[in-house]
Design a protein around this motif. Sequence first.
Motif, mmCIF file in Angstrom:
data_model
loop_
_atom_site.group_PDB
_atom_site.id
_atom_site.type_symbol
_atom_site.label_atom_id
_atom_site.label_comp_id
_atom_site.label_asym_id
_atom_site.label_seq_id
_atom_site.Cartn_x
_atom_site.Cartn_y
_atom_site.Cartn_z
ATOM 1 N N LEU A 1 42.420 -1.061 22.776
ATOM 2 C CA LEU A 1 41.300 -0.754 23.434
ATOM 3 C C LEU A 1 40.685 0.497 22.569
ATOM 4 N N THR A 2 38.852 0.204 22.556
ATOM 5 C CA THR A 2 38.495 1.771 22.097
ATOM 6 C C THR A 2 37.001 1.247 22.894
ATOM 7 N N ASP A 3 37.292 2.757 23.375
ATOM 8 C CA ASP A 3 35.267 2.852 23.672
ATOM 9 C C ASP A 3 34.057 2.308 23.061
ATOM 10 N N ASP A 4 33.100 1.511 23.710
ATOM 11 C CA ASP A 4 32.130 1.096 22.597
ATOM 12 C C ASP A 4 31.191 1.467 22.581
ATOM 13 N N GLU A 5 31.159 3.251 22.813
ATOM 14 C CA GLU A 5 29.985 4.328 22.746
ATOM 15 C C GLU A 5 30.544 5.353 21.540
ATOM 16 N N THR A 6 31.806 4.906 21.934
ATOM 17 C CA THR A 6 32.447 6.771 21.810
ATOM 18 C C THR A 6 33.363 6.007 20.806
ATOM 19 N N GLY A 7 33.798 5.089 20.274
ATOM 20 C CA GLY A 7 35.194 4.971 19.580
ATOM 21 C C GLY A 7 36.563 4.981 19.751
ATOM 22 N N GLU A 8 36.599 6.205 20.567
ATOM 23 C CA GLU A 8 37.580 6.470 21.342
ATOM 24 C C GLU A 8 38.708 5.597 21.211
ATOM 25 N N ALA A 9 40.140 6.285 21.224
ATOM 26 C CA ALA A 9 40.826 4.845 21.824
ATOM 27 C C ALA A 9 41.147 5.272 23.199
ATOM 28 N N LEU A 10 41.449 3.800 24.160
ATOM 29 C CA LEU A 10 41.133 3.237 25.254
ATOM 30 C C LEU A 10 42.794 3.288 25.933
ATOM 31 N N PRO A 11 43.567 3.479 27.313
ATOM 32 C CA PRO A 11 44.839 3.788 27.029
ATOM 33 C C PRO A 11 44.601 1.582 26.944
ATOM 34 N N PRO A 12 45.645 1.359 26.682
ATOM 35 C CA PRO A 12 45.652 -0.314 26.033
ATOM 36 C C PRO A 12 46.295 -1.142 27.247
ATOM 37 N N ASP A 13 45.535 -2.283 26.808
ATOM 38 C CA ASP A 13 46.024 -3.351 28.196
ATOM 39 C C ASP A 13 47.622 -3.485 28.159
ATOM 40 N N PHE A 14 47.905 -4.864 29.034
ATOM 41 C CA PHE A 14 48.971 -5.215 28.923
ATOM 42 C C PHE A 14 48.625 -6.737 28.468
ATOM 43 N N ARG A 15 49.339 -7.547 28.177
ATOM 44 C CA ARG A 15 49.125 -9.343 27.864
ATOM 45 C C ARG A 15 49.962 -10.023 28.025
ATOM 46 N N LEU A 16 50.471 -10.647 29.314
ATOM 47 C CA LEU A 16 50.846 -11.725 29.915
ATOM 48 C C LEU A 16 51.052 -12.130 28.617
ATOM 49 N N GLU B 1 46.952 -13.575 29.909
ATOM 50 C CA GLU B 1 46.206 -12.781 30.459
ATOM 51 C C GLU B 1 46.054 -11.055 30.619
ATOM 52 N N ASP B 2 45.096 -10.224 30.500
ATOM 53 C CA ASP B 2 45.405 -9.162 30.039
ATOM 54 C C ASP B 2 45.429 -7.931 31.726
ATOM 55 N N PHE B 3 46.270 -7.532 31.148
ATOM 56 C CA PHE B 3 45.427 -6.657 32.827
ATOM 57 C C PHE B 3 46.164 -4.986 32.514
ATOM 58 N N GLU B 4 45.643 -3.831 33.576
ATOM 59 C CA GLU B 4 45.467 -2.493 33.225
ATOM 60 C C GLU B 4 46.974 -1.949 33.248
ATOM 61 N N ALA B 5 47.364 -2.469 33.904
ATOM 62 C CA ALA B 5 49.126 -1.871 34.723
ATOM 63 C C ALA B 5 49.871 -3.302 35.606
ATOM 64 N N ILE B 6 51.775 -2.974 35.003
ATOM 65 C CA ILE B 6 51.982 -4.352 35.356
ATOM 66 C C ILE B 6 53.099 -3.548 35.967
#
Length: 235
Positions: A139-154, A164-169
């Motif tokens: 994931l990246t920040d739409d405004e800054t383009g900086e990398a964000l913590p990735p989501d987890f896709r199950l 489906e994507d989740f922020e924590a498992i």
Amino acid sequence: MPTIPAMENEQQNTDAFDDMATLDPPGTIAVIGAGPLGLEAALYGRYLGYKVTVFEAGNAANALAGRDDEPIPMSPDRCMSPLTRSAIYAQAGSLDPQTGPLTIGQWLGQVWLPLTQTDLLRGRIREGVKVQSIEQVELTDDETGEALPPDFRLHTDFEEVSGEDFEAIIVAVGGGDVQIDHRFELPQDYYFRVGGHAAQEDTELNFWTGLKEIVAIYASLGGRSDLDLYRPVRG
């Protein structure tokens, strides 16, 4: 009500949590496994305001099914957390603290199945859905383009709820050999595990050790070493 003993290595310095990966409610959390600890982990998250979804390959508390006449493997007054007791009481309006379940069948029928039907968990448990693999989604920040913590896709064996994507498992599948294909290296931030203490024969110790792990997970996500919903409120 039963309380959790102080954690052996409890972190006293809240500054130590500043560098941890945190997640504010209503972040999304997937709990894999709807056994007692999985349901406890989901309930704890719901009390804090997280969006929690539970995935269970069989039925909720499936490991207890078919053992109705066996005695409960722990003290009846320590067979659920204070949060579970409160949730069931609030839903049913009655839960006699003097009479706890004595058999596994009663434990299932008086605690875990009613818990799945409480307002906090109803509709959030996907039974008969096996998680087969998990991948990370960059994931990246739409405004800054900086990398964000990735989501987890199950990815599951049920197409309608796969991808489906989740922020924590939180994996709560006990100590068995559960085949989930992790398409990333472990350990990872936002990926947790509770339970899995099969080597210990003390079921009560395993359960309450798992509850302490749940406390630690949400304290980490909240960035607060003092976050403990099981701790009695002092008057």
